[in-house]
Structure formats: C-alpha cells, structure tokens
Design an enzyme around this catalytic site. Structure first.
Site, PDB file in Angstrom:
ATOM      1  N   SER A 157     -22.175  24.661   6.575  1.00 28.35           N
ATOM      2  CA  SER A 157     -22.627  26.038   6.800  1.00 28.35           C
ATOM      3  C   SER A 157     -22.001  27.042   5.841  1.00 28.35           C
ATOM      4  O   SER A 157     -21.692  28.165   6.222  1.00 28.35           O
ATOM      5  CB  SER A 157     -22.394  26.455   8.259  1.00 28.35           C
ATOM      6  OG  SER A 157     -23.149  25.629   9.128  1.00 28.35           O
TER       7      SER A 157
ATOM      8  N   LYS B  59     -30.653  17.067   0.687  1.00 27.40           N
ATOM      9  CA  LYS B  59     -30.954  16.125   1.783  1.00 27.40           C
ATOM     10  C   LYS B  59     -32.413  15.639   1.667  1.00 27.40           C
ATOM     11  O   LYS B  59     -32.909  15.498   0.562  1.00 27.40           O
ATOM     12  CB  LYS B  59     -30.624  16.765   3.134  1.00 27.40           C
ATOM     13  CG  LYS B  59     -29.171  17.293   3.147  1.00 27.40           C
ATOM     14  CD  LYS B  59     -28.656  17.637   4.501  1.00 27.40           C
ATOM     15  CE  LYS B  59     -27.213  18.145   4.389  1.00 27.40           C
ATOM     16  NZ  LYS B  59     -26.585  18.436   5.671  1.00 27.40           N
TER      17      LYS B  59
ATOM     18  N   GLU C 278     -16.104  17.957   4.661  1.00 27.77           N
ATOM     19  CA  GLU C 278     -17.216  18.488   5.447  1.00 27.77           C
ATOM     20  C   GLU C 278     -16.972  18.180   6.919  1.00 27.77           C
ATOM     21  O   GLU C 278     -17.293  17.080   7.375  1.00 27.77           O
ATOM     22  CB  GLU C 278     -18.532  17.839   5.012  1.00 27.77           C
ATOM     23  CG  GLU C 278     -18.898  18.075   3.564  1.00 27.77           C
ATOM     24  CD  GLU C 278     -20.406  18.001   3.354  1.00 27.77           C
ATOM     25  OE1 GLU C 278     -20.955  18.961   2.813  1.00 27.77           O
ATOM     26  OE2 GLU C 278     -21.036  17.001   3.754  1.00 27.77           O
TER      27      GLU C 278
ATOM     28  N   ASN D  64     -26.839  20.017  -1.899  1.00 24.02           N
ATOM     29  CA  ASN D  64     -27.314  18.745  -1.329  1.00 24.02           C
ATOM     30  C   ASN D  64     -28.623  19.048  -0.625  1.00 24.02           C
ATOM     31  O   ASN D  64     -28.641  19.626   0.459  1.00 24.02           O
ATOM     32  CB  ASN D  64     -26.267  18.203  -0.347  1.00 24.02           C
ATOM     33  CG  ASN D  64     -26.757  16.956   0.378  1.00 24.02           C
ATOM     34  OD1 ASN D  64     -27.814  16.414   0.061  1.00 24.02           O
ATOM     35  ND2 ASN D  64     -25.992  16.506   1.361  1.00 24.02           N
TER      36      ASN D  64
ATOM     37  N   GLU E 189     -23.807  12.086   7.254  1.00 26.87           N
ATOM     38  CA  GLU E 189     -25.103  11.607   7.758  1.00 26.87           C
ATOM     39  C   GLU E 189     -25.312  10.140   7.389  1.00 26.87           C
ATOM     40  O   GLU E 189     -25.893   9.371   8.142  1.00 26.87           O
ATOM     41  CB  GLU E 189     -26.228  12.508   7.216  1.00 26.87           C
ATOM     42  CG  GLU E 189     -26.198  13.881   7.891  1.00 26.87           C
ATOM     43  CD  GLU E 189     -26.660  15.041   7.026  1.00 26.87           C
ATOM     44  OE1 GLU E 189     -27.336  14.817   6.011  1.00 26.87           O
ATOM     45  OE2 GLU E 189     -26.330  16.195   7.385  1.00 26.87           O
TER      46      GLU E 189
ATOM     47  N   HIS F 201     -21.602  10.652   2.677  1.00 29.54           N
ATOM     48  CA  HIS F 201     -21.900  11.847   3.477  1.00 29.54           C
ATOM     49  C   HIS F 201     -21.878  11.461   4.957  1.00 29.54           C
ATOM     50  O   HIS F 201     -22.245  10.344   5.316  1.00 29.54           O
ATOM     51  CB  HIS F 201     -23.272  12.401   3.078  1.00 29.54           C
ATOM     52  CG  HIS F 201     -23.540  13.750   3.657  1.00 29.54           C
ATOM     53  ND1 HIS F 201     -23.954  13.916   4.965  1.00 29.54           N
ATOM     54  CD2 HIS F 201     -23.415  14.995   3.140  1.00 29.54           C
ATOM     55  CE1 HIS F 201     -24.075  15.220   5.204  1.00 29.54           C
ATOM     56  NE2 HIS F 201     -23.755  15.891   4.108  1.00 29.54           N
TER      57      HIS F 201
ATOM     58  N   GLY G  48     -24.870  22.144   9.254  1.00 26.16           N
ATOM     59  CA  GLY G  48     -26.189  22.510   9.772  1.00 26.16           C
ATOM     60  C   GLY G  48     -26.137  23.205  11.121  1.00 26.16           C
ATOM     61  O   GLY G  48     -27.150  23.364  11.789  1.00 26.16           O
TER      62      GLY G  48
END
Ligand code: 13P
Length: 251
Positions: free
Chosen positions: A213, A11, A167, A9, A97, A95, A173
């Site tokens: 991660s 991003k 996730e 991904n 985000e 996701h 991250g």
C-alpha cells in the site's frame, strides 16, 4: 549513498494495449533529473511489447517470477534465459502471493535467486510477515528465516546485485500501510542480518525496498527513512500518475 529503486509490480493485470499506454505515460513524465532506478514488472505476456516501448528510455524491465532451470519439461514455466531474451534486467522472486498461493518456499526462492544472478538478472527477493505472525510478535523471526533461507550462499557478486523487498503481507492491497517507524525497524533489522551474512560493506550497499500500500501520499515519508531504499508498488503502479508521483518522491 544507495540509489533508490521504484518498481511497479503489475501482478496479473494489463493486456498489451493498456500496458503500452501505461509505459508511454510513465516515459513521458519521468522526473528530470531522475535520481532513482525505475522498473516496471508486467506479466509475461506483455513483456515483449513493453520492452519494445521502453527501449532507449530510463525505464527498466523486470518479470514477476521464473523457474530456476534453463529449459526443459516444465510446462507453463519461464526460464531466466527467456527473460533475458525479452530484455528483462530484474525479476521479482518469492512474492508473498507466490509463497501463499503457489507453495514457494525459501529453498525454491534461493534456487531461483542463484539462477537469476547467473543470467545477470537482478533478483528482487520478497520477504514479510502475515498479520497473524506480527500479532504473535514473530515478525523478526519470520523475516530472519526468510532472508537467511532465500538469500543463502549468493556470493559477493550476488549480494551486490540482489535487492530485498520487505512486504508485510497485511499491508499488501489492503490500504493499510506499515507506519514509517514500523517499516524502518524491520528494514534496519534486515540490514543487520545481511551484515551478519555478507559483511558490512555489502550490507551497507544492499537496497531494501518497502512494499505494501505505498501510495503518492505516504511514499515520501516511507522513503525518507534511513534504511528504506525504494518501493515495490502494486495498485498504485497501474496508473501513470500515481506511479510517477512515487518516483518523484524518491528523487
Ligand atoms: P499494493 O501496493 O497493491 O499493496 O501491493 C504491494 C505489492 O504486493 C507489490 O509487490
């Protein structure tokens, strides 16, 4: 046996030159034999140039989001048909985000998942708890609500094509990975919900990726857990060497 799937991904990173170099680097050093599906998910603007570059290779293409409608007055949005038009076979949906910054709900993710499946796009449906939720011992409750809501009424073919990515938000991250045991526990729990929703055969076949991660040095251990069927990789997918090392760990 479920085939592992490693997806990058990207991003909101990469312009076309850098994207082309990255996929060239991935293509050049894919493990042989390759016993995993490999997918890259670039931003919309470089999908076409990446598609041209990976044509005929073992690397497959996914997008990071889409709208559920076919077309219309939805300024700034992209439809499932448009993703097919640039050779996407996968699309990441829901996701964390998107959920946190753009207000996506389970209901919206579910509409997107159904629209993706109707266009033969395999949805990678993301679920995961925040740190606050984990510390309040609500991980299972949160994940169950997301799975039941986001994957409602997919139908047998939909269940067969869909992929779930677990996730944990606190691991994205941050460099803080879920331990293999923590991840395995939630993956097994997700599979038990799928079993309840879709039956044993589809649950056994469902691929559940871990994301958060994942790096070359922790991939092997995570991927060797019985219910972890792949990875959804952020930061480590932006460099060919680290992405390939994770692909290698899955093979
Ligand atoms: P990182 O690998 O950078 O933690 O990102 C994970 C992720 O969000 C993949 O979708």
């Amino acid at each position: 046996m479920r085939k592992k799937i490693i997806a990058g991904n990207w991003k909101m990173n990469m312009t076309s030159d850098v994207a082309r170099d990255l996929v060239d680097g991935i293509k050049a050093k894919l493990p042989n034999p390759l016993n995993a599906d490999v997918v890259v998910c670039p931003p919309f603007t470089v999908l076409k140039s990446v598609a041209d570059r990976i044509a005929g290779s073992a690397v497959d293409l996914g997008a990071q989001n889409m709208h559920w409608e076919k077309s219309g007055a939805y300024t700034g949005e992209v439809s499932p048909e448009m993703l097919r038009d640039v050779m996407c076979n996968y699309v990441i949906l829901g996701h964390s985000e998107r959920r946190a910054y753009f207000g996506e709900t389970d209901e919206m993710v579910n509409r997107k998942a159904k629209a993706a499946l109707a266009m033969n796009l395999k949805p990678i449906i993301c679920v995961g708890e925040t740190l606050e939720e984990r510390e309040a011992d609500k991980t299972k409750q949160v994940v169950e609500t997301q799975v039941r809501g986001s994957l409602a009424e997919l139908g047998a073919k939909g269940w067969a094509d869909a992929i779930i990515a677990y996730e944990p938000v606190w691991a994205i991250g941050t460099g803080r990975t879920a331990t293999p045991e923590q991840a395995q526990e939630v993956h097994a729990f997700i599979r038990s919900i799928v079993r309840d929703m879709a039956g044993a055969a589809l649950a056994d076949a469902m691929r559940i990726q871990y994301g958060g991660s994942m790096k070359p040095d922790n991939a092997k251990e995570l991927l060797s857990q019985p219910d972890i069927d792949g990875g959804l990789i952020g930061g480590a997918a932006l460099k060919a060497d680290s992405f390939l090392a994770i692909v290698q760990a899955a093979c």
